[in-house]
Design a protein around this motif. Sequence first.
Motif, PDB file in Angstrom:
ATOM      1  N   PRO A 215      44.718  42.643  62.262  1.00 26.32           N
ATOM      2  CA  PRO A 215      45.373  41.464  62.600  1.00 26.32           C
ATOM      3  C   PRO A 215      45.073  40.149  61.553  1.00 26.32           C
ATOM      4  CG  PRO A 215      43.341  41.771  63.600  1.00 26.32           C
ATOM      5  CD  PRO A 215      43.570  42.914  62.789  1.00 26.32           C
ATOM      6  N   CYS A 216      46.228  39.516  61.730  1.00 23.55           N
ATOM      7  CA  CYS A 216      46.336  38.286  60.755  1.00 23.55           C
ATOM      8  C   CYS A 216      46.450  36.926  61.451  1.00 23.55           C
ATOM      9  CB  CYS A 216      46.942  38.429  59.399  1.00 23.55           C
ATOM     10  SG  CYS A 216      48.509  38.665  59.705  1.00 23.55           S
ATOM     11  N   PRO A 217      46.244  35.857  60.828  1.00 16.17           N
ATOM     12  CA  PRO A 217      46.911  34.585  61.496  1.00 16.17           C
ATOM     13  C   PRO A 217      48.165  34.372  60.757  1.00 16.17           C
ATOM     14  CG  PRO A 217      45.074  34.028  59.751  1.00 16.17           C
ATOM     15  CD  PRO A 217      45.304  35.929  59.866  1.00 16.17           C
ATOM     16  N   SER A 218      48.683  33.300  61.165  1.00 16.65           N
ATOM     17  CA  SER A 218      50.035  32.819  60.642  1.00 16.65           C
ATOM     18  C   SER A 218      49.448  32.005  59.273  1.00 16.65           C
ATOM     19  CB  SER A 218      50.844  31.794  61.465  1.00 16.65           C
ATOM     20  OG  SER A 218      51.347  32.534  62.443  1.00 16.65           O
ATOM     21  N   MET A 219      49.982  32.370  58.202  1.00 18.02           N
ATOM     22  CA  MET A 219      49.268  31.627  56.912  1.00 18.02           C
ATOM     23  C   MET A 219      50.623  31.872  55.739  1.00 18.02           C
ATOM     24  SD  MET A 219      45.862  32.582  54.553  1.00 18.02           S
ATOM     25  CE  MET A 219      44.956  31.789  56.223  1.00 18.02           C
ATOM     26  N   ARG A 220      51.004  30.516  55.276  1.00 20.43           N
ATOM     27  CA  ARG A 220      51.935  30.593  53.920  1.00 20.43           C
ATOM     28  C   ARG A 220      51.225  30.452  52.791  1.00 20.43           C
ATOM     29  NH1 ARG A 220      57.593  27.956  56.321  1.00 20.43           N
ATOM     30  NH2 ARG A 220      57.810  29.506  58.123  1.00 20.43           N
ATOM     31  N   ILE A 221      51.697  31.404  51.818  1.00 20.63           N
ATOM     32  CA  ILE A 221      51.236  31.476  50.496  1.00 20.63           C
ATOM     33  C   ILE A 221      51.922  30.720  49.246  1.00 20.63           C
ATOM     34  CG2 ILE A 221      49.938  32.849  48.734  1.00 20.63           C
ATOM     35  CD1 ILE A 221      48.775  32.891  51.891  1.00 20.63           C
ATOM     36  N   PRO A 222      51.463  29.741  48.780  1.00 22.69           N
ATOM     37  CA  PRO A 222      52.430  29.332  47.816  1.00 22.69           C
ATOM     38  C   PRO A 222      52.385  30.095  46.479  1.00 22.69           C
ATOM     39  CG  PRO A 222      50.285  28.436  47.602  1.00 22.69           C
ATOM     40  CD  PRO A 222      50.343  29.087  48.726  1.00 22.69           C
ATOM     41  N   ILE A 223      53.307  30.281  45.490  1.00 26.08           N
ATOM     42  CA  ILE A 223      53.516  30.805  44.548  1.00 26.08           C
ATOM     43  C   ILE A 223      53.015  30.298  43.199  1.00 26.08           C
ATOM     44  CG2 ILE A 223      55.152  31.864  42.802  1.00 26.08           C
ATOM     45  CD1 ILE A 223      56.822  32.618  44.970  1.00 26.08           C
ATOM     46  N   GLU A 224      52.123  31.241  42.477  1.00 29.02           N
ATOM     47  CA  GLU A 224      51.525  30.535  41.107  1.00 29.02           C
ATOM     48  C   GLU A 224      52.154  31.409  40.041  1.00 29.02           C
ATOM     49  OE1 GLU A 224      46.993  30.796  41.289  1.00 29.02           O
ATOM     50  OE2 GLU A 224      47.353  31.709  43.397  1.00 29.02           O
ATOM     51  N   LEU A 225      51.798  30.705  38.848  1.00 28.41           N
ATOM     52  CA  LEU A 225      52.377  31.265  37.798  1.00 28.41           C
ATOM     53  C   LEU A 225      51.387  32.219  37.150  1.00 28.41           C
ATOM     54  CD1 LEU A 225      54.687  31.054  35.440  1.00 28.41           C
ATOM     55  CD2 LEU A 225      53.029  29.632  34.172  1.00 28.41           C
ATOM     56  N   LEU A 226      51.826  33.641  36.566  1.00 28.55           N
ATOM     57  CA  LEU A 226      51.068  34.743  36.532  1.00 28.55           C
ATOM     58  C   LEU A 226      50.348  34.567  34.877  1.00 28.55           C
ATOM     59  CD1 LEU A 226      49.950  37.532  37.399  1.00 28.55           C
ATOM     60  CD2 LEU A 226      51.943  38.649  36.159  1.00 28.55           C
ATOM     61  N   THR A 227      49.025  34.308  35.086  1.00 23.98           N
ATOM     62  CA  THR A 227      48.413  34.163  33.656  1.00 23.98           C
ATOM     63  C   THR A 227      47.116  34.982  33.536  1.00 23.98           C
ATOM     64  OG1 THR A 227      47.029  32.067  34.198  1.00 23.98           O
ATOM     65  CG2 THR A 227      49.293  31.762  33.415  1.00 23.98           C
ATOM     66  N   GLN A 228      46.566  35.407  32.474  1.00 23.50           N
ATOM     67  CA  GLN A 228      45.218  36.098  32.712  1.00 23.50           C
ATOM     68  C   GLN A 228      44.248  35.393  33.332  1.00 23.50           C
ATOM     69  OE1 GLN A 228      44.982  39.326  32.065  1.00 23.50           O
ATOM     70  NE2 GLN A 228      43.044  38.721  32.982  1.00 23.50           N
ATOM     71  N   ALA A 229      44.286  34.010  33.060  1.00 25.43           N
ATOM     72  CA  ALA A 229      43.139  33.253  33.486  1.00 25.43           C
ATOM     73  C   ALA A 229      43.198  33.110  35.105  1.00 25.43           C
ATOM     74  CB  ALA A 229      43.175  31.680  33.081  1.00 25.43           C
ATOM     75  N   SER A 230      44.442  33.042  35.660  1.00 30.05           N
ATOM     76  CA  SER A 230      44.523  32.900  37.117  1.00 30.05           C
ATOM     77  C   SER A 230      44.118  34.523  37.710  1.00 30.05           C
ATOM     78  CB  SER A 230      45.864  32.204  37.554  1.00 30.05           C
ATOM     79  OG  SER A 230      46.960  33.208  36.927  1.00 30.05           O
ATOM     80  N   PHE A 231      44.549  35.361  37.057  1.00 25.67           N
ATOM     81  CA  PHE A 231      44.612  36.740  37.754  1.00 25.67           C
ATOM     82  C   PHE A 231      43.236  37.575  37.422  1.00 25.67           C
ATOM     83  CE2 PHE A 231      46.327  41.083  37.673  1.00 25.67           C
ATOM     84  CZ  PHE A 231      47.047  41.031  38.973  1.00 25.67           C
ATOM     85  N   PHE A 232      42.436  36.796  36.650  1.00 21.58           N
ATOM     86  CA  PHE A 232      41.170  37.612  35.903  1.00 21.58           C
ATOM     87  C   PHE A 232      40.605  38.651  36.887  1.00 21.58           C
ATOM     88  CE2 PHE A 232      36.690  37.414  34.778  1.00 21.58           C
ATOM     89  CZ  PHE A 232      36.656  37.963  33.561  1.00 21.58           C
ATOM     90  N   GLN A 233      40.346  38.157  38.387  1.00 24.09           N
ATOM     91  CA  GLN A 233      39.618  38.860  39.008  1.00 24.09           C
ATOM     92  C   GLN A 233      40.469  39.956  39.470  1.00 24.09           C
ATOM     93  OE1 GLN A 233      39.618  35.551  42.541  1.00 24.09           O
ATOM     94  NE2 GLN A 233      38.800  37.632  43.381  1.00 24.09           N
ATOM     95  N   PHE A 234      41.459  40.132  39.450  1.00 19.20           N
ATOM     96  CA  PHE A 234      42.308  41.082  40.059  1.00 19.20           C
ATOM     97  C   PHE A 234      42.669  42.200  39.143  1.00 19.20           C
ATOM     98  CE2 PHE A 234      43.267  37.333  42.439  1.00 19.20           C
ATOM     99  CZ  PHE A 234      42.677  37.563  43.763  1.00 19.20           C
ATOM    100  N   GLY A 235      42.767  41.918  37.651  1.00 24.06           N
ATOM    101  CA  GLY A 235      43.190  42.858  36.816  1.00 24.06           C
ATOM    102  C   GLY A 235      43.631  42.031  35.327  1.00 24.06           C
ATOM    103  N   THR A 236      44.648  42.747  34.877  1.00 24.90           N
ATOM    104  CA  THR A 236      44.954  42.267  33.421  1.00 24.90           C
ATOM    105  C   THR A 236      46.475  41.900  33.496  1.00 24.90           C
ATOM    106  OG1 THR A 236      43.356  43.722  32.705  1.00 24.90           O
ATOM    107  CG2 THR A 236      44.736  42.817  30.956  1.00 24.90           C
ATOM    108  N   VAL A 237      46.783  41.008  32.829  1.00 21.45           N
ATOM    109  CA  VAL A 237      48.357  40.551  32.534  1.00 21.45           C
ATOM    110  C   VAL A 237      48.494  40.963  31.071  1.00 21.45           C
ATOM    111  CG1 VAL A 237      49.965  38.582  32.400  1.00 21.45           C
ATOM    112  CG2 VAL A 237      48.258  38.716  34.109  1.00 21.45           C
ATOM    113  N   ILE A 238      49.511  41.865  30.800  1.00 23.67           N
ATOM    114  CA  ILE A 238      49.935  42.213  29.506  1.00 23.67           C
ATOM    115  C   ILE A 238      51.089  41.633  28.964  1.00 23.67           C
ATOM    116  CG2 ILE A 238      50.407  44.377  28.161  1.00 23.67           C
ATOM    117  CD1 ILE A 238      49.357  45.919  30.596  1.00 23.67           C
ATOM    118  N   GLU A 239      50.905  40.820  27.956  1.00 26.62           N
ATOM    119  CA  GLU A 239      51.944  40.075  27.528  1.00 26.62           C
ATOM    120  C   GLU A 239      51.690  39.756  25.912  1.00 26.62           C
ATOM    121  OE1 GLU A 239      52.477  36.084  29.325  1.00 26.62           O
ATOM    122  OE2 GLU A 239      50.565  35.804  28.950  1.00 26.62           O
ATOM    123  N   ASN A 240      52.835  39.643  25.341  1.00 24.78           N
ATOM    124  CA  ASN A 240      52.826  38.933  23.727  1.00 24.78           C
ATOM    125  C   ASN A 240      52.270  37.298  24.103  1.00 24.78           C
ATOM    126  OD1 ASN A 240      53.099  37.726  21.351  1.00 24.78           O
ATOM    127  ND2 ASN A 240      55.221  38.840  20.927  1.00 24.78           N
TER     128      ASN A 240
END
Length: 315
Positions: free
Chosen positions: A6-31
């Motif tokens: 079960p979950c409450p009602s919650m709205r999530i904003p969008i972030e830009l995908l960068t390695q700094a913001s994604f650090f705990q979840f995995g890796t961003v691969i880019e030039n």
Amino acid sequence: MPTSMPCPSMRIPIELLTQASFFQFGTVIENPAHSQAPPSLQSPRPEAVSANQGTALKFLDVTHMTNLYGLAPSKKPARAVMNMFVCAPRDLRPHEPSESMPSSWGDIDFDEDDDGDGDRQLFDVKILERHPFTSQTFIPMGLSQTDRHTQYLVIVAPTLPASASQRRTGRAPPYPTPGVKKQKSIKDIFARARPSPFTNEATPPPSIFTKLHPSQRPKGPGLPDLKNLRAFVATGNQAVTYGAGTWHAPMAVIGDRPIDFVVVQFANDVRIEDCQEIEIIPDKNADEGMVVSVDTYPSGRVLVKAGSDPLKSKL
């Protein structure tokens, strides 16, 4: 049928995908030369060497491929697999005012109209999955960095402690049952004494997992932490690796056309060890559940509404 949560009602904003913001979840691969992040938030460049008789620049170890199947209950060995996912654009529903509780970005006003000429739409997160013993890398094909009419969302959540997970659902988390522990020998028991009678060390050696990137380490059996769900938008020149055990939504393409993804991971063909799913269902007091707010300009560019101040910008 996946386990439900079960979950409450919650709205999530969008972030830009960068390695700094994604650090705990995995890796961003880019030039690194094409990174959208401001210089102050860019991660150190990976080591690079000259290749192809000086006509190419080779970046080394751009992502972390993880095989933790040695920890799986079945002990069945895994093999590296490479598949292709052809992902069609998702159906979004029109924006409407909501009484959703704040997400971890509690200061975002989702009902404020940033540009009256743009589209304001909503994506319902109905299922999350994880691959507890393997990383999973999604590599988009044929999507230009400058394509503003087709992009993809990367939706992830941290893992709750197992004890909290059981309290929230009234049942054990959807995770393989650990094997029965063998009775410890007298030698094993004494080996845990400090100082150890078998070595000169006063403390036990560190776990091998402490040497791994945080996203590579085993996440444990907990359910997803929905109150800290995160949503990122990726450009065509970015691939993404989900760390082993990272809760994530199935790939969500938004825009005009499908995206072909080459997907690299390990697998041993034991279903519950390769992939685990949990259905996200609004609780009795929630009107809509977990929702990502997708605001775009007439050009198709996605409005990035969360993150550090330099990232509150348009793609």
